[in-house]
Design a protein around this motif. Structure first.
Motif, PDB file in Angstrom:
ATOM      1  N   GLU A   1      -5.138 -14.696  -9.236  1.00 52.51           N
ATOM      2  CA  GLU A   1      -4.323 -13.489  -9.049  1.00 52.51           C
ATOM      3  C   GLU A   1      -3.489 -13.156 -10.284  1.00 52.51           C
ATOM      4  O   GLU A   1      -3.100 -12.007 -10.464  1.00 52.51           O
ATOM      5  N   THR A   2      -3.231 -14.148 -11.147  1.00 50.19           N
ATOM      6  CA  THR A   2      -2.501 -13.839 -12.381  1.00 50.19           C
ATOM      7  C   THR A   2      -3.302 -12.908 -13.280  1.00 50.19           C
ATOM      8  O   THR A   2      -2.730 -12.209 -14.113  1.00 50.19           O
ATOM      9  N   THR A   3      -4.625 -12.890 -13.120  1.00 48.20           N
ATOM     10  CA  THR A   3      -5.447 -12.022 -13.968  1.00 48.20           C
ATOM     11  C   THR A   3      -5.373 -10.560 -13.543  1.00 48.20           C
ATOM     12  O   THR A   3      -5.837  -9.687 -14.275  1.00 48.20           O
ATOM     13  N   ILE A   4      -4.828 -10.305 -12.356  1.00 48.13           N
ATOM     14  CA  ILE A   4      -4.626  -8.916 -11.935  1.00 48.13           C
ATOM     15  C   ILE A   4      -3.139  -8.679 -11.670  1.00 48.13           C
ATOM     16  O   ILE A   4      -2.770  -7.835 -10.860  1.00 48.13           O
ATOM     17  N   SER A   5      -2.287  -9.428 -12.370  1.00 50.78           N
ATOM     18  CA  SER A   5      -0.841  -9.321 -12.121  1.00 50.78           C
ATOM     19  C   SER A   5      -0.328  -7.923 -12.448  1.00 50.78           C
ATOM     20  O   SER A   5       0.548  -7.397 -11.750  1.00 50.78           O
ATOM     21  N   ARG A   6      -0.868  -7.301 -13.510  1.00 47.48           N
ATOM     22  CA  ARG A   6      -0.416  -5.949 -13.848  1.00 47.48           C
ATOM     23  C   ARG A   6      -0.824  -4.955 -12.767  1.00 47.48           C
ATOM     24  O   ARG A   6      -0.038  -4.080 -12.385  1.00 47.48           O
ATOM     25  N   GLN A   7      -2.063  -5.096 -12.282  1.00 49.25           N
ATOM     26  CA  GLN A   7      -2.501  -4.204 -11.208  1.00 49.25           C
ATOM     27  C   GLN A   7      -1.685  -4.435  -9.940  1.00 49.25           C
ATOM     28  O   GLN A   7      -1.344  -3.489  -9.227  1.00 49.25           O
ATOM     29  N   LEU A   8      -1.367  -5.717  -9.659  1.00 48.10           N
ATOM     30  CA  LEU A   8      -0.542  -6.030  -8.499  1.00 48.10           C
ATOM     31  C   LEU A   8       0.828  -5.381  -8.624  1.00 48.10           C
ATOM     32  O   LEU A   8       1.335  -4.752  -7.688  1.00 48.10           O
ATOM     33  N   LEU A   9       1.427  -5.541  -9.807  1.00 44.37           N
ATOM     34  CA  LEU A   9       2.753  -4.962 -10.039  1.00 44.37           C
ATOM     35  C   LEU A   9       2.713  -3.450  -9.901  1.00 44.37           C
ATOM     36  O   LEU A   9       3.549  -2.841  -9.209  1.00 44.37           O
ATOM     37  N   PHE A  10       1.735  -2.842 -10.551  1.00 43.82           N
ATOM     38  CA  PHE A  10       1.619  -1.387 -10.564  1.00 43.82           C
ATOM     39  C   PHE A  10       1.422  -0.853  -9.146  1.00 43.82           C
ATOM     40  O   PHE A  10       2.082   0.101  -8.720  1.00 43.82           O
ATOM     41  N   ALA A  11       0.512  -1.478  -8.389  1.00 42.21           N
ATOM     42  CA  ALA A  11       0.211  -1.003  -7.036  1.00 42.21           C
ATOM     43  C   ALA A  11       1.400  -1.202  -6.101  1.00 42.21           C
ATOM     44  O   ALA A  11       1.725  -0.330  -5.294  1.00 42.21           O
ATOM     45  N   ARG A  12       2.059  -2.361  -6.190  1.00 41.48           N
ATOM     46  CA  ARG A  12       3.206  -2.618  -5.316  1.00 41.48           C
ATOM     47  C   ARG A  12       4.330  -1.625  -5.578  1.00 41.48           C
ATOM     48  O   ARG A  12       4.929  -1.075  -4.646  1.00 41.48           O
ATOM     49  N   LEU A  13       4.611  -1.413  -6.854  1.00 44.36           N
ATOM     50  CA  LEU A  13       5.695  -0.483  -7.172  1.00 44.36           C
ATOM     51  C   LEU A  13       5.323   0.946  -6.825  1.00 44.36           C
ATOM     52  O   LEU A  13       6.166   1.717  -6.350  1.00 44.36           O
ATOM     53  N   ALA A  14       4.066   1.309  -7.079  1.00 45.87           N
ATOM     54  CA  ALA A  14       3.630   2.657  -6.718  1.00 45.87           C
ATOM     55  C   ALA A  14       3.761   2.864  -5.216  1.00 45.87           C
ATOM     56  O   ALA A  14       4.220   3.917  -4.745  1.00 45.87           O
ATOM     57  N   GLY A  15       3.356   1.866  -4.438  1.00 48.82           N
ATOM     58  CA  GLY A  15       3.507   1.959  -2.994  1.00 48.82           C
ATOM     59  C   GLY A  15       4.957   2.060  -2.570  1.00 48.82           C
ATOM     60  O   GLY A  15       5.318   2.857  -1.694  1.00 48.82           O
ATOM     61  N   PHE A  16       5.819   1.261  -3.225  1.00 52.33           N
ATOM     62  CA  PHE A  16       7.248   1.306  -2.900  1.00 52.33           C
ATOM     63  C   PHE A  16       7.841   2.676  -3.220  1.00 52.33           C
ATOM     64  O   PHE A  16       8.583   3.246  -2.422  1.00 52.33           O
TER      65      PHE A  16
END
Length: 824
Positions: free
Chosen positions: A689-704
Motif C-alpha cells: 500500500e505504500t506504493t499507492i500512498s499518493r493515490q490513497l492520500l489524494f483519494a481520501r482528501l478528495a472524498g473528505f
C-alpha cells in the motif's frame, strides 16, 4: 479606544445572543480556512521552502545524462562514481565547493546508543558537507576534509533526532554511537530545520565518507572486496555544488564538462564504439527537486480543491450574515433615526466580523496543525511540516480578507435601511428586497456548481483508489510480515551461515507457518534490472524488451508468498553453494524468451558469463515493485548461489495477526547478535500500500473535501430557504387563505430549490469536465468522462437540495393564515 472596546462588547453580546448562528459560522470558517492552511503548509514545506542553508540560490545538484556503459547506478541520472567526485572537487574557479553524500542504506540502518539496538536513517558525507552548505550547528562541530581523508569515526546528529531520541540532552556530545556495530563519537548537532539534502527523507545522522566494509554505500556488500570508493563501476554518490562568486551555472558547466567526461571513464577504459559520453548538468537545489516530481501535481490539485471549499465556506458565512442582518434592519434604522452615523454602523459590523473571524481563525489554526501532521503521515513525508512565517502570513491574509468581506457584505443592507424604515409596522415586510433575493440565489447556484465539480473529482479519484485496491497481487498477501536485517558479517560464507541460522530459529517459533528471505523487498519500489543471456546468447528481441528483473531469495520463497508454481519446483535448503546453480522464472520470461518451449532445463545468466543458472521452475506473474506496475520478465536465484550477500529482508507467514509475531522475531535476532534491530517491520499488505500512498492520500482528501462541500452547500441552501420562507410568511398566509393547499406550498419551496440546483448543475458540469480532463494522469481504470460518476454527482446535488429544502418547506406549509395576516 473606548469606542473600540464598546464595539467589541456589543459584538460579543450579539454573537452570544444567537449561539446557533455563531457556532455554524465559526465551524464553517474553521473547516474552510483550516483545510487550506493544512494543505498550504505541506505545499510550502515540499515545494516552496528553501533549503535551510546559506545562500541557497548558489547551490546546485549535479546531474548526468546517462552513466557510461559497464556501470551500475542507483539513480539513473542523479548518482556518480567516487573517481568523478574526486576529480570535480579538485577543480577551482567554477565551484567554491563540491559536496558528496551517499545513504548508508536504502531504508534505515542498525544503530545503538546504550543497550538496545534501534534503526535510524544516516548518510555518509564529504568533509566539507556542513561548511560548504553553510549549515549551522547548535552544539559541537561538523567535519573537516581531514576527517574525510582519515575516514574518521565521527557522527553529527540532526536536531530532530537529538530531540526525539536524546530529549535534547547536551551531554550527548562525546558519547559513543554504534552504526552497524561500528563505534563512532557524536561530535555535533545540526541546527533546527536541517534534515539533510534528500527529498522525502529526514536524515537522523551523518558520518564522514568511510572505507570500511560494514559501512559500504546503501548497505551493499563489497563486490570482489571493493567498496564504493574503490569500485569505479558503481555510480552511487550524489553530488551538490556551490557556485563560485560571480560564476553562472552555464559557465560552471562548461568548465567542468571535460573534467567530468574524462573522470567518468576512470577504471573503465575507453568508451565502447558508438557510445555517447555522459553530459554533466546542474539543477537548482534551493528546493527539494525530487519533491516537485513526486508531490507537485497532487498538492496543486489539492490546493485547488480546498480553494473551492474555502469559496463555499466564505459564501456560506456571507449568506448567513446577510440573512441575520436583514432581520436587524429595523435596529439599524432605529439607530440611524437616533443620530448614529453610517460610518459607526460600518465600524460596528466590521468589529463583529473581526471577532467572528478571530474565533474561527483560532479554531482553524488548531485544526490545521492536526491536519498537517496527518497529511505528512499519510503522504509518508518525513521532513518537518511545521508551519512557518510563510504559512502564518497565508492564514493571516485569508483571515483579513474574510473579515473585510464579512464586514462589507451586509453593509448595503444596513445602510439602505434609512431612518424611515423604523416607522413600518411589519418586520416581515421590512426585510423583503428582490435584489438581495437574487444575490442569494446566485450564490447558492454557484455553490451548487462548485459542489458538482468537487463531487466529480472525488468520485473519479475514489474510483481510482477502489480499482487499485482491487488489483490482484498474484499471491496470498494476508498473513505475511516482513522486516529487514543488516548483519555485521565480513564474507559471503559468514553471511550465508548467519541467515541459515536465523531462518531455522524463526521456523521453530510457534505460529510461524514458513520463512524465507529476499534481497529486494516486495512493494518497496526497488529492483535489480539487467539483460540476461538465454542458452548462451542474447534473446532475439528488441533491446527495450530484453530487461529482466532479478531478485536473490531464500528457500520456500514462493510457498511462503503464496505464488502459484506453474512448472517445476520452489527453492529448497538443498540449493547451496556446492550444488548446481538454479533459477526460477516467471511466465512472462518464458513467453518472451522461450516461446513454445518447455523452459525447464534451459540455461540463463548474466551477459558477462559470470553467473549461469539452470531453470528449475516457472511461477505465475505477480506484483513485485508496486501494485500498479505492468508485468516484466523476472528471474530469481538462491542467495547461496548468487552475488555477495548483505542486507536481506525476512518474510514470515504466520497464523493470526502478523505484527504480533515481531516481539518473538526480535528476541530471536538479538540472541544471534544483540546489536541488530528489525529494520522497517511492516505487514506485506501495508508494504504494498505504500506504493499507492499518493493515490490513497489524494483519494481520501478528495472524498473528505467532497463531503465537506456537501455539508457546506446543504447548510447554505437551508439557511437561504429558511430566510426566504420567513420573509414570505405573509405571502404564504395569503395564498393559504385564498385556497392554496399544503402540498402546493411545499412544492413552491422545493421548486425554487430545484431550479437553483438545475442552474448550478448547468454551470458545474462543464467545469467538472475540465477537472476530469486535468486528472487523467492520476486515474487508474477510470475514464475522465465516466458517465456514472457524473450522474451520481448530479444526483447527489439534487438529493442535497431536496433534503436541505424539506424543513423550510414543512415550515412554510405549517404557516397559520390567520396568525400571518394578524401579524401583518
Amino acid at each position: 479606544m473606548t469606542s473600540l472596546l464598546n464595539d467589541l462588547r456589543y459584538s460579543y453580546r450579539q454573537l452570544r445572543k444567537t449561539p446557533g448562528f455563531t457556532v455554524v459560522c465559526v465551524l464553517t470558517l474553521a473547516l474552510g480556512i483550516g483545510a487550506n492552511t493544512a494543505v498550504f503548509s505541506v505545499m510550502n514545506a515540499v515545494l516552496l521552502k528553501s533549503l535551510p542553508v546559506a545562500d541557497p540560490q548558489r547551490v546546485v545538484n549535479l546531474r548526468t545524462s546517462d552513466p557510461p556503459r559497464r556501470t551500475g547506478t542507483v539513480g539513473w541520472n542523479t548518482t556518480f562514481s567516487y573517481p568523478v567526485y574526486d576529480a570535480l572537487r579538485r577543480q577551482t574557479g567554477a565551484m567554491s565547493a563540491v559536496l558528496a553524500y551517499v545513504p548508508l542504506s536504502t531504508s534505515k540502518v542498525a544503530v545503538r546508543y546504550g543497550a538496545e539496538p534501534e534503526e535510524a536513517e544516516g548518510d555518509m558525507v564529504s568533509g566539507n558537507f556542513f561548511s560548504g552548505l553553510g549549515v549551522q550547528l547548535v552544539r559541537g562541530h561538523g567535519f573537516t576534509e581531514q576527517d574525510e581523508a582519515a575516514h574518521a569515526p565521527l557522527t553529527v546528529i540532526s536536531y530532530n533526532y537529538w530531540t526525539r531520541r536524546f530529549s535534547r540532552n547536551p551531554d550527548v556530545l562525546g558519547k559513543t554511537f554504534y552504526i552497524n556495530g561500528v563505534p563512532t563519537t557524536i561530535v555535533g548537532i545540526t541546527g533546527e530545520g536541517f534534515e539533510g539534502a534528500e527529498a522525502g527523507d529526514s536524515t537522523d545522522f551523518w558520518i564522514p565518507l568511510q572505507s570500511r566494509q560494514e559501512l559500504n554505500a546503501l548497505g551493499n556488500p563489497p563486490e570482489n572486496g571493493k567498496t564504493y570508493i574503490t569500485n569505479p563501476t558503481w555510480w552511487c554518490i550524489q553530488l551538490i555544488g556551490r557556485l563560485a562568486p560571480g560564476v553562472t551555472k552555464e559557465r560552471a558547466v562548461a568548465q567542468l564538462q571535460p573534467v567530468f567526461q574524462s573522470a567518468a571513464y576512470i577504471g573503465l577504459g575507453d568508451p565502447e564504439p558508438g557510445e555517447k559520453r555522459p553530459i554533466l548538468s546542474f539543477v537548482d537545489a534551493k528546493n527539494f527537486t525530487g519533491y516537485d516530481m513526486e508531490y507537485g501535481k497532487p498538492l496543486r490539485m489539492l490546493m485547488a480543491m480546498v480553494g473551492v471549499v474555502l469559496l463555499i465556506a466564505l459564501s456560506n458565512v456571507v449568506m448567513l450574515l446577510l440573512a441575520r442582518n436583514a432581520t436587524r434592519q429595523r435596529e439599524f434604522s432605529l439607530r440611524l433615526a437616533l443620530g448614529a452615523r453610517r460610518k459607526e454602523l460600518f465600524r460596528q459590523l466590521l468589529t463583529e466580523s473581526m471577532l467572528l473571524v478571530a474565533i474561527g481563525g483560532g479554531l482553524a489554526w488548531l485544526f490545521a496543525v492536526i491536519a498537517t501532521k496527518a497529511l505528512g503521515t499519510w503522504a509518508k513525508i518525513e521532513s518537518s511540516l511545521a508551519p512557518d512565517h510563510t504559512v502564518l502570513f497565508f492564514t493571516f491574509s485569508i483571515l483579513i480578507l474574510a473579515a473585510l468581506l464579512f464586514g462589507l457584505a451586509p453593509l448595503r443592507a444596513a445602510l439602505s435601511s434609512g431612518p424611515g424604515l423604523v416607522l413600518k409596522t411589519s418586520s416581515a415586510t421590512s426585510n423583503t428586497d428582490a435584489g438581495k433575493s437574487r444575490v442569494g440565489k446566485l450564490i447558492v447556484a454557484l455553490q451548487m456548481a462548485l459542489c458538482v465539480v468537487l463531487l466529480v473529482g472525488a468520485g473519479l479519484l475514489v474510483g481510482t483508489l477502489r480499482n487499485l485496491e482491487n488489483i490482484p497481487l498474484g499471491m496470498r498477501v494476508d498473513g505475511l510480515v516482513v522486516f529487514g536485517v543488516q548483519p555485521n558479517t565480513h564474507s559471503t560464507p559468514e553471511a550465508i551461515t548467519f541467515y541459515q541460522t536465523l531462518t531455522n530459529k524463526l521456523r521453530a517459533l510457534p505460529g510461524v507457518e514458513s520463512v524465507t528471505i529476499m534481497e529486494e523487498r516486495l512493494g518497496s519500489w526497488w529492483s535489480d534490472n539487467f539483460s540476461m543471456m538465454v542458452d548462451g546468447k542474447m534473446p532475439d528481441v528488441p533491446d527495450s524488451s530484453r530487461t529482466v528483473r532479478n531478485n536473490v531469495v531464500g528457500p520456500d520463497f514462493f510457498h511462503t508468498l503464496g505464488v502459484p508454481i506453474l512448472e517445476g519446483r520452489d527453492f529448497a535448503d538443498s540449493d547451496t553453494a556446492a550444488s548446481p546453480p538454479v533459477a526460477i522464472i516467471n511466465e512472462l520470461f518464458a513467453q518472451r524468451f522461450l516461446p513454445n518451449q518447455n523452459p525447464l532445463g534451459h540455461r540463463i545468466g548474466t551477459d558477462d558469463g559470470k553467473f549461469q543458472f539452470t531453470v528449475v521452475g516457472v511461477v505465475k506473474n505477480h506484483k513485485y515493485r508496486s501494485i500498479d506496475e505492468e508485468p516484466i520478465p523476472m528471474a530469481w536465484v538462491p542467495y547461496t548461489q548468487g552475488p555477495p550477500v548483505g542486507k536481506m529482508h525476512v518474510e514470515l507467514r504466520v497464523h493470526g495477526a502478523p505484527l504480533a509475531m515481531l516481539p518473538a522475531a526480535r528476541k530471536v535476532l538479538q540472541e544471534i547478535d544483540p546489536n541488530l534491530p528489525l529494520i522497517d517491520p511492516i505487514t506485506q499488505r501495508a508494504q504494498y500500500e505504500t506504493t499507492i500512498s499518493r493515490q490513497l492520500l489524494f483519494a481520501r482528501l478528495a472524498g473528505f473535501f467532497g463531503v465537506l462541500a456537501v455539508v457546506l452547500v446543504a447548510t447554505g441552501l437551508y439557511g437561504t430557504l429558511v430566510y426566504r420562507v420567513n420573509n414570505r410568511t405573509v405571502e404564504i398566509g395569503v395564498r393559504m387563505a385564498v385556497g392554496a393547499r399544503r402540498g402546493q406550498v411545499v412544492w413552491m419551496v422545493l421548486r425554487d430549490s430545484l431550479i437553483l440546483t438545475a442552474v448550478g448543475v448547468v454551470m458545474g458540469v462543464p467545469l467538472a469536465l475540465l477537472v476530469g480532463k486535468s486528472l487523467t494522469s492520476s486515474l487508474y481504470g477510470v475514464k475522465p468522462f465516466d458517465a456514472l460518476v457524473y450522474g451520481l454527482a448530479v444526483l447527489g446535488v439534487a438529493v442535497i437540495a431536496v433534503v436541505a429544502s424539506m424543513v423550510p418547506a414543512q415550515r412554510a406549509a405549517n404557516v397559520d393564515p390567520l396568525t400571518a395576516l394578524r401579524a401583518e
